[in-house]
Each structure stands twice: as structure tokens, then as C-alpha cells.
Design an enzyme around this catalytic site. Structure first.
Site, PDB file in Angstrom:
ATOM      1  N   GLY A 101      -4.507 -50.245  -1.294  1.00  0.00           N
ATOM      2  CA  GLY A 101      -4.110 -50.712  -2.626  1.00  0.00           C
ATOM      3  C   GLY A 101      -3.705 -49.562  -3.539  1.00  0.00           C
ATOM      4  CB  ALA A 102      -4.009 -47.663  -6.029  1.00  0.00           C
ATOM      5  CG  HIS A 118       2.309 -45.011  -4.040  1.00  0.00           C
ATOM      6  ND1 HIS A 118       3.051 -44.799  -2.904  1.00  0.00           N
ATOM      7  CD2 HIS A 118       1.047 -44.603  -3.732  1.00  0.00           C
ATOM      8  CE1 HIS A 118       2.298 -44.259  -1.968  1.00  0.00           C
ATOM      9  NE2 HIS A 118       1.061 -44.144  -2.433  1.00  0.00           N
ATOM     10  N   GLY A 138       5.812 -45.442  -2.079  1.00  0.00           N
ATOM     11  CA  GLY A 138       5.601 -45.098  -0.662  1.00  0.00           C
ATOM     12  C   GLY A 138       5.178 -46.332   0.120  1.00  0.00           C
ATOM     13  CG  HIS A 139       1.340 -48.092  -0.591  1.00  0.00           C
ATOM     14  ND1 HIS A 139       0.882 -47.518  -1.748  1.00  0.00           N
ATOM     15  CD2 HIS A 139       0.453 -47.754   0.374  1.00  0.00           C
ATOM     16  CE1 HIS A 139      -0.240 -46.878  -1.511  1.00  0.00           C
ATOM     17  NE2 HIS A 139      -0.535 -46.990  -0.218  1.00  0.00           N
ATOM     18  CD  GLN A 144     -10.584 -45.354   5.035  1.00  0.00           C
ATOM     19  OE1 GLN A 144     -10.456 -46.351   5.749  1.00  0.00           O
ATOM     20  NE2 GLN A 144      -9.544 -44.669   4.578  1.00  0.00           N
ATOM     21  N   GLY A 157       2.391 -44.679   7.569  1.00  0.00           N
ATOM     22  CA  GLY A 157       3.197 -43.627   6.968  1.00  0.00           C
ATOM     23  C   GLY A 157       2.943 -42.278   7.629  1.00  0.00           C
ATOM     24  CD  GLN A 196      -4.691 -43.329   8.010  1.00  0.00           C
ATOM     25  OE1 GLN A 196      -5.754 -43.268   7.429  1.00  0.00           O
ATOM     26  NE2 GLN A 196      -3.615 -43.853   7.445  1.00  0.00           N
TER      27      GLN A 196
HETATM   28  P1  AMP Z   1      -3.287 -45.724   1.763  1.00  0.00           P
HETATM   29  O1  AMP Z   1      -3.218 -46.911   0.855  1.00  0.00           O
HETATM   30  O2  AMP Z   1      -3.216 -44.420   1.054  1.00  0.00           O
HETATM   31  O3  AMP Z   1      -4.413 -45.819   2.767  1.00  0.00           O
HETATM   32  O4  AMP Z   1      -1.952 -45.769   2.620  1.00  0.00           O
HETATM   33  C1  AMP Z   1      -1.546 -46.915   3.327  1.00  0.00           C
HETATM   34  C2  AMP Z   1      -0.363 -46.574   4.196  1.00  0.00           C
HETATM   35  O5  AMP Z   1       0.701 -46.106   3.369  1.00  0.00           O
HETATM   36  C3  AMP Z   1      -0.660 -45.453   5.199  1.00  0.00           C
HETATM   37  O6  AMP Z   1      -0.011 -45.757   6.427  1.00  0.00           O
HETATM   38  C4  AMP Z   1      -0.055 -44.252   4.540  1.00  0.00           C
HETATM   39  O7  AMP Z   1       0.339 -43.243   5.452  1.00  0.00           O
HETATM   40  C5  AMP Z   1       1.149 -44.868   3.850  1.00  0.00           C
HETATM   41  N1  AMP Z   1       1.600 -44.021   2.746  1.00  0.00           N
HETATM   42  C6  AMP Z   1       0.836 -43.472   1.768  1.00  0.00           C
HETATM   43  N2  AMP Z   1       1.597 -42.696   0.963  1.00  0.00           N
HETATM   44  C7  AMP Z   1       2.855 -42.753   1.454  1.00  0.00           C
HETATM   45  C8  AMP Z   1       4.113 -42.155   1.067  1.00  0.00           C
HETATM   46  N3  AMP Z   1       4.206 -41.329   0.030  1.00  0.00           N
HETATM   47  N4  AMP Z   1       5.218 -42.438   1.796  1.00  0.00           N
HETATM   48  C9  AMP Z   1       5.130 -43.265   2.882  1.00  0.00           C
HETATM   49  N5  AMP Z   1       3.991 -43.853   3.286  1.00  0.00           N
HETATM   50  C10 AMP Z   1       2.866 -43.599   2.587  1.00  0.00           C
END
Ligand code: AMP
Length: 294
Positions: free
Chosen positions: A28-29, A31, A33-34, A61, A148, A154
Site C-alpha cells: 500500500g501507500a 505511488h 511505481g506501483h 517481515q 518491481g 526480493q
Molecule cells: P512495496 O509496496 O514497497 O512492498 O512494493 C510492492 C511492489 O512494487 C514490489 O514488487 C516493488 O518492487 C514494487 N515497486 C516499489 N517501488 C517501485 C518503483 N519505484 N518502481 C517499480 N516498482 C516498484
């Protein structure tokens, strides 16, 4: 988009749809990227398939003293972003749904790779990641999962888990989305003060510089690793590791660096921990000016 908090409800929906089901797990949260992962999932799924995202801040985690309790939780905005980028379903379970007994006695343990780099600083982190992703895969029953590149270790560990535990799911890796100044987008960037935010792109600039140096081939891995540290520290960050390693095994390179390698950086900026990476064969944007590269 439909949101399910409950496994049985989700399963009823899952039973009603065919393939492909493309899954994007997140904490969540959300952006951009997600959003790019969800958009890629939409493309992969096509009109006939489905895109499922999950939001779960997984207590397993996070280590003691880490940011579990203050991790940003922004569900209404997240639902809007997911809808806008084409998700069909959000699975957003409560902790008690994922861990009815309060914790999980049954754990998925990565091998030694889980103890290196991020794992050295965050003991138990990848065990928590593997366990929750295994559970989510068993709940969601996707045909594809998109992760990502941003969280490189990971991704490598989960790829190993899925191969070695025979999850019948195709893994897709998506490129890192960045702010205009190169900072990798991250939910944790919102912790940064204005002054820290200005310093943060030093990680990206150092990665671009290091990839060019690595390709020139006149430095060995130990030397380049040391120079990366110096550059990141000189920008007012505290380097936790600057790893030059094989991108499949994440074993540290000794001697000459090759196109099959990746550079991983973790650094602290105040209390915020930032990670980023670049493959040695990645294209470095031409937009970087010579001053930024030095
Ligand atoms: P998180 O919510 O941070 O656990 O990330 C969820 C997924 O989004 C994971 O597969 C991350 O690698 C991917 N992710 C996080 N930040 C980015 C980014 N800047 N660009 C692309 N994928 C991202």
C-alpha cells in the site's frame, strides 16, 4: 474495482473468472511505481483476464525497531490509484485474516541468500517476505505475478522460492519508476524531510556513474564498491552496503565486473532506509549532465 478483505469472498470471485489472473502484491501507500506494475498487469491480462492487487503491511517481515507501526496506510487513495490503472480486484486482508493465531509457525525460509545484503541488516526479513508471498499466492491463485526490479534481492529470492517450491505462476519483473531527479519511487520517500529529499538522488547518480565505470572495465569490484560508498557518504547519506554481485545468485563479484552483474545500494538518510539498484547492462539515461555524473 471490488475490494475483498476476506479470503472466502475473494475465492468466490476467483472461482467465477478464467485465466489469466495477473497479481501485483504491495504494502500500500501506492505511488506511480506501483501504478506502472498495475498498468503492466492490465496489459498482460488483456480484456478477458483479470488484474488483482493486494495491500498488506506484513508484520512478519518487519524487525523490532523498524517502521511497521508508522508505515503509511492510505487505503482510500490506494483504491483510487488501482481503479485508475485498471485493477479489477483489491485483496486487502486484516492481520488476523492472514495470521489467525497472531503469528505464523509455518515459515518459508530462503537459503543463505536471505542473509546477505538486505538480510544482513534486516534479520528474518526475507523469511517474512517469502512466507507472506507463499500465502498470498495460495489465496489469490494467479497465473502471473509482477514484481518491481526496485527490490532486486526480493525479486531474486521470490523467483527462487517459486521455482524450488513449484508454484505454477509466471513471474514478471517490471522496471524501476523514478522521480524526475532519478530517486526511485518508494512509499518510504514520504518520511524524508525537504533537506533529505534533496540529498536522496545521490544514490541514483552514483549508480549511473558506477555502471559507466563498470562497463569501462578499468576497476575491479572491490575498488568500485569502495568508491560507490565514498560518493554516497559524501552526499550526506550513510551507506549500509554497496554490493556488486551476480544478478542471478547475488554472490559478490571478485575481480572483474561483467554485464551479468548488478549493483545494489542501501543507504540511510536520517532514520529512513533507501535501497536502489542498477544492472551493469542497463541503459544510463543521456539526460544526466556531466556535472551530475561526476
Ligand atoms: P512495496 O509496496 O514497497 O512492498 O512494493 C510492492 C511492489 O512494487 C514490489 O514488487 C516493488 O518492487 C514494487 N515497486 C516499489 N517501488 C517501485 C518503483 N519505484 N518502481 C517499480 N516498482 C516498484
Amino acid at each position: 474495482m471490488q475490494t475483498f478483505h476476506d479470503i472466502a469472498q475473494y475465492r468466490r470471485w476467483r472461482d467465477s473468472v478464467g485465466s489469466p489472473v495477473v497479481f501485483v502484491p504491495t504494502m500500500g501507500a501506492l505511488h506511480e511505481g506501483h501504478a506502472s506494475l498495475v498498468a503492466q498487469a492490465r496489459q498482460q491480462a488483456g480484456h478477458r483476464g483479470s488484474v488483482v492487487a493486494s495491500i498488506f503491511v506484513n508484520p512478519l517481515q518487519f524487525g523490532a525497531g523498524e517502521d511497521f507501526s508508522r508505515y503509511p496506510r492510505t487505503l482510500p487513495a490506494d483504491e483510487e490509484l488501482l481503479t485508475a490503472h485498471g485493477a479489477d480486484v483489491l485483496f486487502a486482508p486484516a492481520a488476523a485474516t492472514m495470521y489467525p493465531a497472531g503469528k505464523s509457525d509455518m515459515l518459508v525460509m530462503p537459503g543463505k541468500i536471505g542473509e546477505w545484503w538486505e538480510g544482513a541488516d534486516r534479520p528474518g526479513h526475507f523469511q517474512g517476505v517469502c512466507t507472506v508471498v507463499a500465502k498470498l499466492l495460495n489465496i489469490i491463485l494467479p497465473t502471473h505475478m509482477i514484481l518491481g526490479q526496485k527490490d532486486f534481492q526480493q525479486y531474486v529470492i521470490l523467483a527462487q522460492m517459486m521455482e524450488q517450491l513449484n508454484f505454477p505462476v509466471e513471474l514478471i519483473v517490471a522496471p524501476t519508476r523514478r522521480e524526475p531527479d532519478g530517486l526511485a519511487m518508494s512509499s518510504r520517500n514520504r518520511y524524508l524531510s525537504a533537506e533529505e529529499r534533496q540529498r536522496a538522488p545521490a544514490i541514483y547518480r552514483t549508480l549511473c556513474w558506477a555502471v559507466n565505470e563498470a562497463r569501462r572495465g578499468d576497476r575491479d569490484a572491490a575498488q568500485l564498491g569502495q568508491e560507490i560508498r565514498q560518493r554516497v557518504d559524501a552526499a550526506g547519506l550513510v551507506t549500509r552496503y554497496a554490493a556488486i554481485c551476480n544478478r542471478h545468485t547475488l554472490i559478490a563479484v571478485e575481480g572483474a565486473i561483467g554485464l551479468q552483474d548488478v549493483i545494489l545500494i542501501a543507504a540511510k538518510l536520517g532514520t529512513t532506509r533507501l535501497i536502489d539498484n542498477m544492472r551493469v547492462d542497463e541503459t544510463v539515461p543521456v539526460a544526466l549532465t556531466p556535472r551530475e555524473m561526476s
